[in-house]
Design a protein around this motif. Structure first.
Motif, mmCIF file in Angstrom:
data_model
loop_
_atom_site.group_PDB
_atom_site.id
_atom_site.type_symbol
_atom_site.label_atom_id
_atom_site.label_comp_id
_atom_site.label_asym_id
_atom_site.label_seq_id
_atom_site.Cartn_x
_atom_site.Cartn_y
_atom_site.Cartn_z
ATOM 1 N N SER C 15 0.810 -1.203 -0.056
ATOM 2 C CA SER C 15 -0.040 0.029 0.057
ATOM 3 C C SER C 15 0.923 1.205 -0.005
ATOM 4 N N LEU C 16 2.013 1.216 0.939
ATOM 5 C CA LEU C 16 2.716 2.356 0.834
ATOM 6 C C LEU C 16 3.632 2.816 -0.503
ATOM 7 N N ILE C 17 3.978 1.769 -1.055
ATOM 8 C CA ILE C 17 4.329 1.908 -2.265
ATOM 9 C C ILE C 17 3.450 2.336 -3.441
ATOM 10 N N PHE C 18 2.516 1.753 -3.395
ATOM 11 C CA PHE C 18 1.246 2.106 -4.522
ATOM 12 C C PHE C 18 0.778 3.690 -4.138
ATOM 13 N N HIS C 19 0.569 4.039 -2.812
ATOM 14 C CA HIS C 19 0.059 5.235 -2.488
ATOM 15 C C HIS C 19 1.263 6.415 -2.737
ATOM 16 N N THR C 20 2.518 5.721 -2.570
ATOM 17 C CA THR C 20 3.685 6.974 -2.709
ATOM 18 C C THR C 20 3.699 7.207 -4.259
#
Lengths: 328, 593, 306
Positions: C15-20
């Protein structure tokens, strides 16, 4: 989604007098507008007779007198446009190719990017941020094409003249010497598509976003329980739910393939790139209107309408064969 | 824009709508009935529509007393004006004066030149046009379509002596002989009918030259500009460029020209290099018009330009830049030379002056091929097919002519051009007009102009150019005193270095214009093969010449051959025949004088 | 149980990667959209002669309010501004009334003429009669140089009609049925049940119409050129832009040379054009965020399966 599945009230054969008595208010609410439409949209179609004439307006004649005083030429204007052996015909056919090339590029890129952007926007969780981003993305829609054309020509120029696209490409090392985008016809379709995307990408997401707001959250829940990851959910839930919207938009836009805008081609089209920039609208303006040849302009308009309706019904038919959503 | 509206198929929103079951396309009986009903309706509606035709009232021929213009006898005049000037504001100073002194209210309908043809087509077909018609259509479509009144009999009646005198020396040139209507005079020219002997001419050469920055000439110690050649022109630029690779931190540009909407910036030089005057796309010899795009002169010039580009002297963006971008470059002071007409880069020149960069402004040079005599400057050319005419359905043409007549009096000409004494200009002890700096600034202020000038009207109005009674120039910019007053020290020194007094003296002293001149005023008829050929030639030039100049010198000849092949496929003969015919007609008309 | 927690943790890393990525991407996109607009605003606040030299980025180089003083001081522009506001309001009101009424009738399945009428409307999206025939019609109706031309021929658009009709069809049939049983006429049903329920689509169409009305200039040019007091802002803008972009055809060479000699300036300064652009765009930009919350929910699409 506005798909209404409730069955219509099955029509029973009734004499129309009876239904009229029952529904006179509906008649009153619709028929005046029908007459209005016939007057404002259909009556002027009588002007299409111009396409079969050598139209030279004469002052002081009534419209019917205008029609009578012009020379009838049959299908001559259409033949001129479609005759590949004359320069005029070649130019028109080339302009058709350019229009198609430009609008197919707009359509294909526009579709993928708009849907992708909608999906990404849909993943934004902070409402304030989401609204801000959306508002910013809609902004270019409100600039006129003339302004967009001026901005584009600056962006595409050489670095010394404010061409920040070249600046960017040079800095990132994609190219080692600046590209003269407008001097190479090969780039022109891309430029048309690029400017259309810039102007309308955000605006066009509205429809997909609207469709996405009405997806049942339980579907995502169910997918999660089945072990679907983010991308699988995007694919199987979000995209699947808005598929009817996508198909319908596709059908409509295919019907409009012979329209690829005007100002960009007119304002950025220079001699250098004319082989790829001149589309139907520009052709009509240069060889029809500017030369006082309204007949040729009308003939081109009729051809375009006919082809548009063929494309529309054709794509609708294909969609039907594939058991997809259809327009009619 | 037109085409967009003509052919846009629906709204700008490409979105989906609800569906129509296919049965409705094959609905049979019921739909059929409705179709018949619809058809019936269409017939009725169109009958109603066509019954209301245009009315054909025409004004009576010229007798009776001239209209007495006074506030007690107010009239409103509808005027259509084609101009890029903006409409005056509702409480414009001069409008008020017109009303207070003459009782005249003008109702303006202003169209920009690029939208003129749309309006003309509509006006002709719909049979409705404002009574006073100020158009600038080179094709004279309004005349051919029968929308303008033939003015000859009116002028011969003697009731309008100023108007009659205005056209007298140039009547033959103005007489329409292009068919469609009876030969005669239909429009009063809006520019370049000169008064005074000799008329006061502008001290500035507004026409064509190979312009060069004054500092380049200073750098070369003010060399003689006689017998200029392309080689010398570009050599001067090249050596200056070597010494000054950047100007104000930006890369120096050797040579450029305008292109967007001004394709002559690219195509005209061979004409001037060969010693011909500006006949547009053709050279005229012995009454025969011939295109020069495929001539040796063109080959030599573009070959030269190709080499110059290879030497890094030609701005490759010349072919694609917009007008704004071109002007921005010139205004930045880093373009050493341009081929252009002086009016065309006027705003850029103003910017340089405002910035105090006088050494970056330009002087005119006139390169030619060996043995050719420069003919860059011509005598100002009378405008034809431009200016005010009277609508053929005007109710009272005499009144309109009375109005134009009174506008042609020196009093009103002074008001229209200079403004109001004491407010817009002052008068010295010799009766000569002059301005303060503030008054000059006002004339460049858009808001002020809307409130205090009638520039849209003035643009199309009959004008006493040259000299007003009392020794004043018609146009403030042409007033000799004004010119010398506004000359800066740098320019005074520069002129002194050449031993000259005005910028006009940098170009040739023009002989009287040939009888046919200029051929660019002759336009092929609408929809003709010649017209299409003309457009094709222009397109081919833009396409192939850009490639020819920008390509590797080794490839120049093969691109040039492609260009020649493209020209061969165009019906050039049709174009040349039409222009030659026009040239011949003008020569005949002049001979009969 | 254990595996589920693991799954969630894995998701949040992903999720972190995606949102970044998502935020970075959208931020870049916003910059691409904003840069030219901010540039236009910067130019509008820059000194005119200085701007001719080019190279203005996100901030004016020589700040001045003169351009705004000039533009807002021009009576033609100011009058046109108010005329634009006026025609936009009138057009929005008439469009909403007429379109909703017709859409209501067409949305009723038992109303048999509804479908052919809708088809007749939809076809208009795919043709246009052309400039001259349209003008002759408007002239015959006596609408040239009148305000009527701004709203009468544009009272209804097929596209808006379809949106509205589709939306109205999503109103549950049962509601209408119960109204009928209560003895409500069609007109009362329309007014008291359907209209209140259709607020989102009404807001949407109102915005569509407003944007369209505000940005239109062609009708002012073709039909109302003879009446300066009826001119609209976009037409004034268009005139200024067009005269700068598309002049200088060979045919008018001498006239322009003569104009130049007489000190009539021909190219309107870039800064003035930028200023008019800003003035023309600001009002609609102010209005639309207010309608936006309805907007997203208002557009309803879909096919009818019957």
């Amino acid at each position: 989604m506005g798909i209404t599945t409730s069955p219509g009230v099955s029509a029973k054969k009734r004499p129309w007098r009876v239904t009229f008595k029952k529904q006179w208010q509906l008649y009153l609410m619709s028929f005046p507008m029908l007459f209005y439409l016939l007057l404002f949209a259909y009556v002027p179609l009588l002007g299409w007779v111009m396409a079969f004439q050598e139209f030279r307006p004469r002052f002081g004649l009534s419209p019917i007198g205008q029609v009578m005083s012009n020379k009838w030429v049959g299908l001559e204007n259409f033949k001129t446009l479609l005759d590949n052996t004359t320069i005029l015909g070649q130019r028109f056919l080339q302009s058709v190719v350019n229009t198609l090339g430009q609008s197919i590029l707009i359509l294909v890129l526009g579709f993928f990017l708009t849907i992708m952007l909608s999906l990404l926007l849909n993943e934004l969780r902070l409402t304030g941020v989401k609204r801000f981003v959306q508002n910013v993305l809609y902004l270019p829609h409100f600039l006129s094409w003339v302004i967009v054309a001026m901005l584009a020509s600056t962006a595409l120029s050489l670095p010394g003249s404010g061409g920040f696209l070249n600046d960017f490409l040079l800095k990132v090392g994609i190219v080692d010497r600046p590209i003269q985008f407008l001097a190479d016809p090969g780039y022109f379709w891309g430029i048309v598509a690029g400017t259309h995307l810039w102007k309308n990408l955000g605006w066009n997401t509205i429809i997909y976003m609207a469709a996405m707001t009405s997806i049942d959250p339980n579907l995502y829940e169910a997918a999660s329980i089945d072990g679907a990851n983010r991308y699988q959910k995007m694919w199987h839930v979000t995209l699947a739910s808005i598929r009817p919207t996508i198909v319908l938009l596709l059908i409509i836009n295919i019907g409009m393939l012979l329209t690829s805008g005007f100002e960009i081609q007119w304002l950025l089209g220079q001699g250098v790139n004319i082989v790829r920039s001149e589309n139907i609208d520009v052709f009509v303006l240069r060889y029809g209107i500017k030369m006082g040849n309204f007949s040729l302009a009308t003939a081109a308009g009729i051809l375009r309408t006919v082809v548009s309706i063929l494309l529309l019904t054709g794509s609708n038919f294909v969609a039907r064969s594939l058991k997809q959503e259809t327009l009619f | 824009m037109t085409a967009l509206i003509l052919f846009s198929t629906g709204g700008s929103f490409k979105v989906v709508f609800d569906a129509f079951p296919p049965e409705y396309l094959l609905y049979g009986g019921a739909l059929m009935k409705r179709t018949l009903f619809t058809a019936f309706l269409l017939v009725i509606l169109s009958a109603v529509l066509f019954a209301s035709g245009a009315d054909e009232t025409k004004g009576a021929q010229g007798n009776g007393e001239p209209h007495v213009f006074s506030p007690d006898n107010p009239v409103t005049i509808d005027a259509w004006i084609v101009t890029s000037q903006t409409a005056p504001s509702p409480d414009n100073k001069i409008s008020k004066l017109l009303k207070e002194k003459l009782g005249v209210t003008l109702n303006y309908d202003i169209t920009t030149p690029d939208q003129q043809l749309d309006r003309i087509g509509i006006m002709l077909a719909a049979g409705s046009i404002p009574e006073l018609v100020g158009s600038t259509d080179q094709q004279a479509r309004l005349v051919q379509g029968g929308a303008l009144l033939r003015l000859d009999d009116y002028l011969d009646s003697g009731r309008w002596p100023l108007l009659a005198e205005h056209v007298r020396p140039v009547r033959k040139k103005l007489t329409w002989t292009g068919g469609g209507v009876e030969d005669g005079l239909y429009q009063f020219p809006n520019y370049n009918r000169f008064y005074g002997n000799p008329p006061i001419m502008s001290p500035i050469h507004w026409g064509t030259a190979f312009w060069i920055q004054k500092d380049v000439l200073a750098f070369h110690n003010y060399p003689s500009l006689e017998n200029m050649t392309l080689e010398r022109y570009f050599d001067m630029i090249e050596s200056y460029m070597k010494a000054n690779p950047t100007i104000d931190g930006a890369k120096t540009i050797g040579f450029s020209f305008p292109m967007q909407g001004r394709v002559w910036g690219l195509t005209n030089p061979p004409l001037f290099l060969a010693g011909y005057p500006n006949d547009g796309g053709v050279m005229v010899d012995d009454g025969q018009a011939k295109i020069y795009a495929n001539s040796k002169y063109a080959y030599d010039y573009f070959k030269f330009l190709n080499m110059a580009h290879d030497r890094g002297l030609v701005d490759p963006e010349s072919f694609t830049q917009t007008l704004d971008q071109y002007l921005a470059k010139v205004a930045s002071g880093r373009v050493l030379g341009v081929h252009d007409q002086r009016w065309s880069f006027g705003t850029a020149n103003d910017a340089l002056v405002a910035n105090g960069q006088y050494e970056r402004t330009y002087a005119a040079t006139m390169p030619t091929f060996p043995g050719k005599k420069p003919y860059y400057a011509d005598r100002d050319v009378l405008n034809i097919n431009q200016g005010f005419g009277i609508a053929s359905n005007a109710e009272n043409p005499e009144l309109l002519l009375d109005f134009l007549e009174i506008m042609l009096t020196p009093e009103w000409q002074t008001i229209l051009s200079w403004g109001i004494e004491g407010e817009d200009y002052l008068v010295d002890e010799n009766g000569l007009f002059y301005k303060t700096q503030e008054m000059r600034d006002n004339f460049n202020n858009l808001t002020w102009k809307q409130d205090n000038r009638l520039e849209a009207l003035l643009d199309i109005m009959v004008k006493r150019q040259g000299e007003l009674p009392g020794g004043n120039a018609f146009a403030a910019g042409d007033q000799p005193g004004e010119f010398f007053d506004s000359l800066k020290q740098y320019d005074k020194d520069f002129l002194a270095a050449y031993g000259l007094q005005t910028w006009r003296q940098f170009v040739n002293d023009p002989p009287p214009n040939p009888a046919h001149y200029p051929a660019w005023q002759i336009s092929p008829p609408d929809g003709s093969a010649a017209q299409v050929a003309n457009q094709q030639l222009e397109d081919a030039a833009q396409r192939y010449l850009s490639e020819a100049v920008l390509t590797d010198p080794a490839r120049f000849d093969s691109v040039w051959d492609e260009y020649m092949a493209a020209i061969d496929s165009i019906d050039v003969a049709a174009f040349e025949a039409v222009i030659t015919e026009g040239v011949q007609a003008r020569i005949r008309a002049a001979g009969g004088e | 149980m254990k595996s589920k927690i693991k799954l969630r943790r894995k998701f949040s890393a992903e999720s972190l990667i995606f949102h970044t990525f998502n935020y970075v991407f959208l931020a870049l996109l916003c910059i691409a959209m904003l840069y030219p607009i901010i540039n236009t605003i910067a130019v509008s606040f820059n000194d005119g002669l200085d701007a001719v030299r080019g190279g203005i980025g996100l901030w004016p180089r020589t700040f001045t309010l003169d351009n705004y003083r000039t533009v807002l001081g021009m009576h033609t522009i100011l009058d046109a501004f108010w005329m634009s506001v006026y025609r936009t309001v009138v057009q929005v009101v008439t469009n909403i009334v007429v379109t909703s009424m017709l859409a209501f009738a067409l949305s009723r399945r038992e109303f048999k003429p509804g479908r052919p009428i809708a088809l007749i409307f939809v076809l208009t999206m795919y043709f246009n009669a052309g400039l001259i025939p349209n003008f002759i019609l408007i002239q015959s109706l006596g609408m040239v140089n009148t305000f009527a031309v701004y709203w009468v021929p544009t009272m209804i658009s097929a596209f808006n009609l379809i949106i509205m009709r589709t939306y109205m069809r999503t109103i549950p049939e049962a509601l209408l049925e119960s109204a009928r049983l209560d003895g409500a006429s069609d007109f009362r049903t329309y007014l008291q049940i359907v209209m209140p329920l259709s607020k989102p689509v009404l807001a949407t169409v109102a915005l569509f119409v407003a944007v369209g009305a505000w940005n239109t200039w062609f009708d002012a040019f073709i039909y109302n050129s003879g009446a300066q007091h009826l001119s609209v802002l976009q037409y004034e803008l268009q005139r200024v832009l067009a005269s700068a972009m598309m002049q200088g055809q060979q045919s008018s060479q001498s006239s322009q040379a003569a104009q130049a000699g007489m000190g009539l300036s021909m190219v309107t300064p870039q800064t003035i054009r930028a200023t008019i652009t800003v003035v023309a765009a600001v009002p609609i930009l102010i209005v639309y965020p207010f309608l936006q919350r309805y907007f997203v929910h208002g557009v309803q699409l879909g096919g009818v399966k019957e």
